[in-house]
Structure formats: structure tokens, C-alpha cells
Write an enzyme that holds these catalytic residues in place. Sequence first.
Site, PDB file in Angstrom:
ATOM      1  N   TYR A 196      -2.803  -3.004   2.504  1.00 63.85           N
ATOM      2  CA  TYR A 196      -3.721  -1.851   2.470  1.00 63.85           C
ATOM      3  C   TYR A 196      -5.181  -2.315   2.614  1.00 63.85           C
ATOM      4  CZ  TYR A 196      -6.204   2.081   0.185  1.00 63.85           C
ATOM      5  OH  TYR A 196      -7.066   3.104  -0.145  1.00 63.85           O
ATOM      6  N   TYR A 253       0.176  -8.882 -14.729  1.00 61.65           N
ATOM      7  CA  TYR A 253      -0.558  -8.761 -13.461  1.00 61.65           C
ATOM      8  C   TYR A 253      -2.038  -9.103 -13.689  1.00 61.65           C
ATOM      9  CZ  TYR A 253      -3.254  -6.610  -9.758  1.00 61.65           C
ATOM     10  OH  TYR A 253      -4.186  -6.393  -8.768  1.00 61.65           O
ATOM     11  N   ASN A 298       0.158   4.599  -8.166  1.00 61.12           N
ATOM     12  CA  ASN A 298      -1.253   4.951  -8.339  1.00 61.12           C
ATOM     13  C   ASN A 298      -1.502   6.424  -8.017  1.00 61.12           C
ATOM     14  OD1 ASN A 298      -1.538   1.772  -7.090  1.00 61.12           O
ATOM     15  ND2 ASN A 298      -2.361   2.276  -9.083  1.00 61.12           N
ATOM     16  N   LYS A 332      -4.545 -12.412 -12.409  1.00 63.23           N
ATOM     17  CA  LYS A 332      -5.857 -12.342 -11.758  1.00 63.23           C
ATOM     18  C   LYS A 332      -6.886 -13.167 -12.543  1.00 63.23           C
ATOM     19  CE  LYS A 332      -4.828  -9.760  -8.271  1.00 63.23           C
ATOM     20  NZ  LYS A 332      -4.833 -10.320  -6.919  1.00 63.23           N
ATOM     21  N   ASP A 386       5.162 -16.924   3.847  1.00 62.69           N
ATOM     22  CA  ASP A 386       4.957 -16.683   2.428  1.00 62.69           C
ATOM     23  C   ASP A 386       3.943 -17.696   1.913  1.00 62.69           C
ATOM     24  OD1 ASP A 386       5.460 -16.679  -0.504  1.00 62.69           O
ATOM     25  OD2 ASP A 386       7.027 -15.261   0.099  1.00 62.69           O
ATOM     26  N   SER A 430      -9.579  -8.083  -9.818  1.00 64.84           N
ATOM     27  CA  SER A 430      -9.401  -6.679 -10.173  1.00 64.84           C
ATOM     28  C   SER A 430     -10.152  -6.364 -11.453  1.00 64.84           C
ATOM     29  CB  SER A 430      -7.907  -6.425 -10.390  1.00 64.84           C
ATOM     30  OG  SER A 430      -7.697  -5.179 -10.997  1.00 64.84           O
ATOM     31  N   THR A 481      -8.969  -4.860 -13.652  1.00 69.42           N
ATOM     32  CA  THR A 481      -7.955  -4.952 -14.700  1.00 69.42           C
ATOM     33  C   THR A 481      -8.155  -6.209 -15.561  1.00 69.42           C
ATOM     34  OG1 THR A 481      -5.590  -4.535 -15.027  1.00 69.42           O
ATOM     35  CG2 THR A 481      -6.150  -6.180 -13.409  1.00 69.42           C
TER      36      THR A 481
HETATM   37  P1  NAD Z   1      -0.827  -4.603  -0.549  1.00 66.64           P
HETATM   38  O1  NAD Z   1       0.479  -4.811  -1.223  1.00 66.64           O
HETATM   39  O2  NAD Z   1      -0.962  -3.466   0.388  1.00 66.64           O
HETATM   40  O3  NAD Z   1      -1.260  -5.926   0.220  1.00 66.64           O
HETATM   41  C1  NAD Z   1      -0.830  -7.209  -0.156  1.00 66.64           C
HETATM   42  C2  NAD Z   1      -0.302  -7.903   1.083  1.00 66.64           C
HETATM   43  O4  NAD Z   1       0.143  -9.206   0.709  1.00 66.64           O
HETATM   44  C3  NAD Z   1       0.883  -7.174   1.719  1.00 66.64           C
HETATM   45  O5  NAD Z   1       0.675  -7.050   3.101  1.00 66.64           O
HETATM   46  C4  NAD Z   1       2.081  -8.081   1.421  1.00 66.64           C
HETATM   47  O6  NAD Z   1       3.052  -8.040   2.445  1.00 66.64           O
HETATM   48  C5  NAD Z   1       1.411  -9.436   1.311  1.00 66.64           C
HETATM   49  N1  NAD Z   1       2.140 -10.373   0.461  1.00 66.64           N
HETATM   50  C6  NAD Z   1       2.662 -10.144  -0.768  1.00 66.64           C
HETATM   51  N2  NAD Z   1       3.217 -11.255  -1.240  1.00 66.64           N
HETATM   52  C7  NAD Z   1       3.027 -12.222  -0.300  1.00 66.64           C
HETATM   53  C8  NAD Z   1       3.371 -13.597  -0.211  1.00 66.64           C
HETATM   54  N3  NAD Z   1       4.030 -14.206  -1.198  1.00 66.64           N
HETATM   55  N4  NAD Z   1       3.018 -14.288   0.904  1.00 66.64           N
HETATM   56  C9  NAD Z   1       2.343 -13.664   1.913  1.00 66.64           C
HETATM   57  N5  NAD Z   1       1.999 -12.374   1.885  1.00 66.64           N
HETATM   58  C10 NAD Z   1       2.345 -11.661   0.782  1.00 66.64           C
HETATM   59  O7  NAD Z   1      -1.944  -4.524  -1.712  1.00 66.64           O
HETATM   60  P2  NAD Z   1      -3.480  -4.141  -1.630  1.00 66.64           P
HETATM   61  O8  NAD Z   1      -3.657  -2.892  -2.385  1.00 66.64           O
HETATM   62  O9  NAD Z   1      -3.981  -4.248  -0.252  1.00 66.64           O
HETATM   63  O10 NAD Z   1      -4.074  -5.305  -2.522  1.00 66.64           O
HETATM   64  C11 NAD Z   1      -4.606  -6.485  -1.968  1.00 66.64           C
HETATM   65  C12 NAD Z   1      -5.086  -7.380  -3.080  1.00 66.64           C
HETATM   66  O11 NAD Z   1      -6.057  -6.685  -3.855  1.00 66.64           O
HETATM   67  C13 NAD Z   1      -3.990  -7.804  -4.052  1.00 66.64           C
HETATM   68  O12 NAD Z   1      -4.225  -9.145  -4.417  1.00 66.64           O
HETATM   69  C14 NAD Z   1      -4.185  -6.882  -5.226  1.00 66.64           C
HETATM   70  O13 NAD Z   1      -3.735  -7.454  -6.418  1.00 66.64           O
HETATM   71  C15 NAD Z   1      -5.686  -6.718  -5.223  1.00 66.64           C
HETATM   72  N6  NAD Z   1      -6.140  -5.474  -5.851  1.00 66.64           N
HETATM   73  C16 NAD Z   1      -5.628  -4.272  -5.439  1.00 66.64           C
HETATM   74  C17 NAD Z   1      -6.048  -3.100  -6.068  1.00 66.64           C
HETATM   75  C18 NAD Z   1      -5.471  -1.770  -5.679  1.00 66.64           C
HETATM   76  O14 NAD Z   1      -5.534  -0.837  -6.482  1.00 66.64           O
HETATM   77  N7  NAD Z   1      -4.911  -1.598  -4.479  1.00 66.64           N
HETATM   78  C19 NAD Z   1      -6.995  -3.156  -7.093  1.00 66.64           C
HETATM   79  C20 NAD Z   1      -7.503  -4.394  -7.464  1.00 66.64           C
HETATM   80  C21 NAD Z   1      -7.069  -5.548  -6.852  1.00 66.64           C
HETATM   81  C1  WQD Z   2      -5.658   6.355 -12.231  1.00 59.75           C
HETATM   82  C2  WQD Z   2      -5.642   7.476 -13.243  1.00 59.75           C
HETATM   83  C3  WQD Z   2      -3.723   7.439 -14.703  1.00 59.75           C
HETATM   84  C4  WQD Z   2      -0.769   8.272 -11.543  1.00 59.75           C
HETATM   85  C5  WQD Z   2      -4.066   0.578 -11.665  1.00 59.75           C
HETATM   86  C6  WQD Z   2      -3.797  -0.828 -12.133  1.00 59.75           C
HETATM   87  C7  WQD Z   2      -4.971  -1.695 -11.849  1.00 59.75           C
HETATM   88  C8  WQD Z   2      -5.457  -1.582 -10.414  1.00 59.75           C
HETATM   89  C9  WQD Z   2      -5.494  -0.187  -9.901  1.00 59.75           C
HETATM   90  C10 WQD Z   2      -4.858  -3.482  -9.116  1.00 59.75           C
HETATM   91  C11 WQD Z   2      -5.207   7.037 -14.640  1.00 59.75           C
HETATM   92  C12 WQD Z   2      -3.711   8.668 -13.838  1.00 59.75           C
HETATM   93  C13 WQD Z   2      -1.945   8.029 -12.243  1.00 59.75           C
HETATM   94  C14 WQD Z   2      -0.066   9.491 -11.781  1.00 59.75           C
HETATM   95  C15 WQD Z   2      -1.772  10.127 -13.372  1.00 59.75           C
HETATM   96  N1  WQD Z   2      -4.653  -2.285  -9.476  1.00 59.75           N
HETATM   97  N2  WQD Z   2      -2.433   8.941 -13.142  1.00 59.75           N
HETATM   98  N3  WQD Z   2      -0.610  10.347 -12.690  1.00 59.75           N
HETATM   99  O1  WQD Z   2      -4.419   2.865 -13.862  1.00 59.75           O
HETATM  100  O2  WQD Z   2      -6.815   2.709 -13.093  1.00 59.75           O
HETATM  101  O3  WQD Z   2      -5.204   1.079 -12.312  1.00 59.75           O
HETATM  102  O4  WQD Z   2      -4.336   0.518 -10.263  1.00 59.75           O
HETATM  103  O5  WQD Z   2      -5.569  -4.321  -9.576  1.00 59.75           O
HETATM  104  O6  WQD Z   2      -4.570  -2.975 -12.162  1.00 59.75           O
HETATM  105  O7  WQD Z   2      -3.563  -0.797 -13.523  1.00 59.75           O
HETATM  106  O8  WQD Z   2      -5.051   3.404 -11.453  1.00 59.75           O
HETATM  107  O9  WQD Z   2      -4.275   5.057  -9.814  1.00 59.75           O
HETATM  108  O10 WQD Z   2      -2.615   4.115 -11.490  1.00 59.75           O
HETATM  109  O11 WQD Z   2      -4.394   5.683 -12.255  1.00 59.75           O
HETATM  110  O12 WQD Z   2      -2.204  10.943 -14.173  1.00 59.75           O
HETATM  111  O13 WQD Z   2       0.997   9.755 -11.201  1.00 59.75           O
HETATM  112  O14 WQD Z   2      -4.679   8.457 -12.841  1.00 59.75           O
HETATM  113  O15 WQD Z   2      -3.280   7.719 -15.997  1.00 59.75           O
HETATM  114  O16 WQD Z   2      -5.946   7.793 -15.573  1.00 59.75           O
HETATM  115  P1  WQD Z   2      -5.364   2.566 -12.814  1.00 59.75           P
HETATM  116  P2  WQD Z   2      -4.002   4.541 -11.169  1.00 59.75           P
END
Ligand code: NAD
Ligand code: WQD
Length: 338
Positions: free
Chosen positions: A16, A153, A203, A157, A63, A129, A131
Site C-alpha cells: 500500500y 508488532y 483498519n 518496530k 523474501d 509506526s 504504535t
Molecule cells: P502492506 O502489507 O501493504 O505492504 C508491505 C509489503 O511488504 C507488501 O507488499 C508485502 O507483500 C511485502 N512483504 C511482506 N513480507 C515480506 C517479506 N518477508 N519479504 C518481502 N516482502 C514482504 O503494508 P503497508 O500498509 O504498505 O505498510 C508498509 C510498512 O509501513 C510496514 O512496515 C508497516 O508495518 C508500516 N506501517 C504501516 C501502517 C499502516 O497503517 N498501513 C502504519 C504504520 C507503519
Molecule cells: C482507528 C480507529 C478503532 C476499525 C492500527 C495499528 C497501528 C497502525 C495503524 C501500523 C480506532 C476504530 C477501527 C473498525 C472501529 N498500523 N475502529 N471499527 O488502531 O489507530 O492503529 O493501524 O503501524 O499499529 O494498531 O487504526 O484504523 O485500526 O483504528 O471503530 O472496524 O477506528 O477503535 O479508534 P489504529 P485503526
Amino acid sequence: MTEQSKRIAVTGGAGYIGSHTTVELLEAGFEVLIIDSFANAEDDVPDRVAAIVGRGAEVERLDITDGPALGRALAAFKPDAVIHFAGLKAVGEAVAEPLDYYRVNVGGSVTLFREMAETGCNRLVFSSSATVYGDPEQVPIPEGHPLRPTNPYGQSKRMVEQIVEDWGRANPALAAVNLRYFNPAGAHPSARIGEAPQGVPNNLMPYLTQVAVGWREKLSVFGDDYDTPDGTGVRDYIHVVDLAEAHLAALALTAAGPGVHAINVGTGQGYSVLDMVRAFETASGQQIPYVITDRRPGDIATSLADPSLAEQVLKWRARRGLDEMCQDAWAWQRGRNR
Ligand code: NAD
Ligand code: WQD
């Protein structure tokens, strides 16, 4: 930029956030190598990225825990910098399968960093993150806030951030930025790429889009008794294209000189779950049925970035608002087949 400084390897570049960042990199003239296992990405994402930009990235399907394969890919591409997105990100799954999460997120990162060191690549941007802060004792949250993640998770990080810091102490040439993302949302305005979770979305934003389009009956709002203006959880949603742009700013920082930084990427603006429902209804013209349910275990009331360090150091700030996030997410979702 020299030719050499234009070569960026993007792990997780088919995911994403990685795909949106790859678009911005290609549009800015970088040569990009996507390294992805496609464990959580659709096979045609690189083609869709190429269709947006008019030219594509190279792709290595591997991978990141496979050191020899990763080493060969990096040695052949000779990146000037790496942006490291690849990893697992579902909190519930991490609680159930912590060893998998540490193997991929921590082990895979260490493998990547070792292979970067082997090829003499000293520039890194890492997807951390918000988080890592756990349940915040103050909002908006500054980078100096204690790191107390509450699940494996988040721990993974925090550990990788620590590893990057220790690597920087041992290698004074290292230039690295740990970007702490708040809540990414929205999609590319072309509607060709966006968030495509497998199964039931964890999410809020992808769940909302799937209710609006009729794939799911109703949204469960996880608790309305938090200490927030309307009782539902408040978060700092950031448009994924703003987030992608922050990565280019972070790359520029790594080009400016060595050092290890940790920087929040958010807007500083908070919206509740019910704010999100209303904004999405307006953007989509669809009614979003919802029910209030119990709190989700581990959730916090409010998470908001203090974005001032990013403005100072990265010269970056989010430009897109909630309406744009909802409109772009809706356009993306409407164009998808199940
Ligand atoms: P995503 O799952 O869409 O993207 C991760 C990508 O990594 C995917 O394309 C997946 O195929 C690839 N992948 C997973 N494991 C792998 C491996 N072992 N080797 C090679 N490729 C691998 O997730 P995203 O939302 O785009 O998140 C990207 C990064 O940002 C992640 O590290 C995630 O933890 C971090 N992040 C995401 C969010 C969020 O809410 N989306 C928030 C904070 C941090
Ligand atoms: C947002 C708000 C829920 C779903 C998570 C991970 C965090 C980060 C981002 C990667 C909250 C509420 C949600 C639903 C709801 N990822 N909610 N109904 O919890 O801030 O963070 O994703 O690093 O690590 O913990 O995001 O989108 O899950 O929730 O009411 O079906 O929506 O309670 O208040 P969150 P979220």
C-alpha cells in the site's frame, strides 16, 4: 543528483504505502528496484504503477529473510539508498504469532541491513509506526515521548529502530530516518493503486470503504465511552500521497549527511470514528450503517502527531485533508473487483 544517487531500492514496494512511494520516486526521476515477496500485494501492482507514471520500476520477487537472494539483488542494482517497507503489520496476528512477526520484521530487517552493509549502501529510510509510543501520556505526541509499545508488532518496530541506532553508532557513515507513521488513509488520485487488504480489514478506513460499496453490511464502532469529544477513538489520518512525499523528503535528509533520526509523519489534526463515518458518507454519497460495540482490546482513546520536527528537519508537511482522503479512497474502492 548524480546518476548513482538516483537509484533507490524499495522493499515492500508493491504494498500500500510502498507503491504510492514508488510512484512519487519514479515521477521525481529516480530509478527504482521493488523488492517484494508479494505476500500481501497483488501481482499487477508494478504494472499499475508503471501505467500511472509512464515508466516502471525493476522488480525482484523475493523474501527479505532470504539473505543470499537479497544480496544478489542489491549487488546487481547497486542502490544509493533503501526505503524499507517490507514486513507484517496486523496487530491481532502479531499477538497470536509473535515469532513470525519477529522473524520477518526484526530478522528480515537485520538481514537487509547486513546486505546493505555488504554492498556499501549507507542510506536508509525505515517504516516505523506511531504504535511505538503505546498509550500516550501526552497528545500531540513528540518524538521524545517514551517508547512503550503494547504488542509484538509495535515491539518489532521499536526493536528495529534500536537496531538502526546501534548500527549508526558502529558505522558513522550511516544516514537513516525512522519514520513514525500515524494513520495512513486514502489512495492515489488516479484510483489505480490503493489499500487492498486480504480478508476482513483490520483498519477503519478500508472497512468503511467496504461498507460503503456494499461488501460489508455495517461498521462496528469499537466503543463510544472514550475520553474524547464524541466518545469514539480519535486518530491522526494522513493521506498516503502526503506520506509518500515524506519519504522523498527523508531521502533528501539522508543525502545531506550521516546521522540517525526518528521523525513523526502525521498532520497533528485528529478525527473521531464518527467524524470519519460522516466524512466518508459525504465523499461517497452512500449511507454507512454502523453499530456501537465494545472497545477493541488494546485500543487507545487518542493518537495525534506533533508534526513540528518533520516541518523543521524534513521541510515537509501534509497538504491533503480529510475530504481528499475519503474521495480518493472511495474512487479506488469503486473501481475494484472482489
Ligand atoms: P502492506 O502489507 O501493504 O505492504 C508491505 C509489503 O511488504 C507488501 O507488499 C508485502 O507483500 C511485502 N512483504 C511482506 N513480507 C515480506 C517479506 N518477508 N519479504 C518481502 N516482502 C514482504 O503494508 P503497508 O500498509 O504498505 O505498510 C508498509 C510498512 O509501513 C510496514 O512496515 C508497516 O508495518 C508500516 N506501517 C504501516 C501502517 C499502516 O497503517 N498501513 C502504519 C504504520 C507503519
Ligand atoms: C482507528 C480507529 C478503532 C476499525 C492500527 C495499528 C497501528 C497502525 C495503524 C501500523 C480506532 C476504530 C477501527 C473498525 C472501529 N498500523 N475502529 N471499527 O488502531 O489507530 O492503529 O493501524 O503501524 O499499529 O494498531 O487504526 O484504523 O485500526 O483504528 O471503530 O472496524 O477506528 O477503535 O479508534 P489504529 P485503526
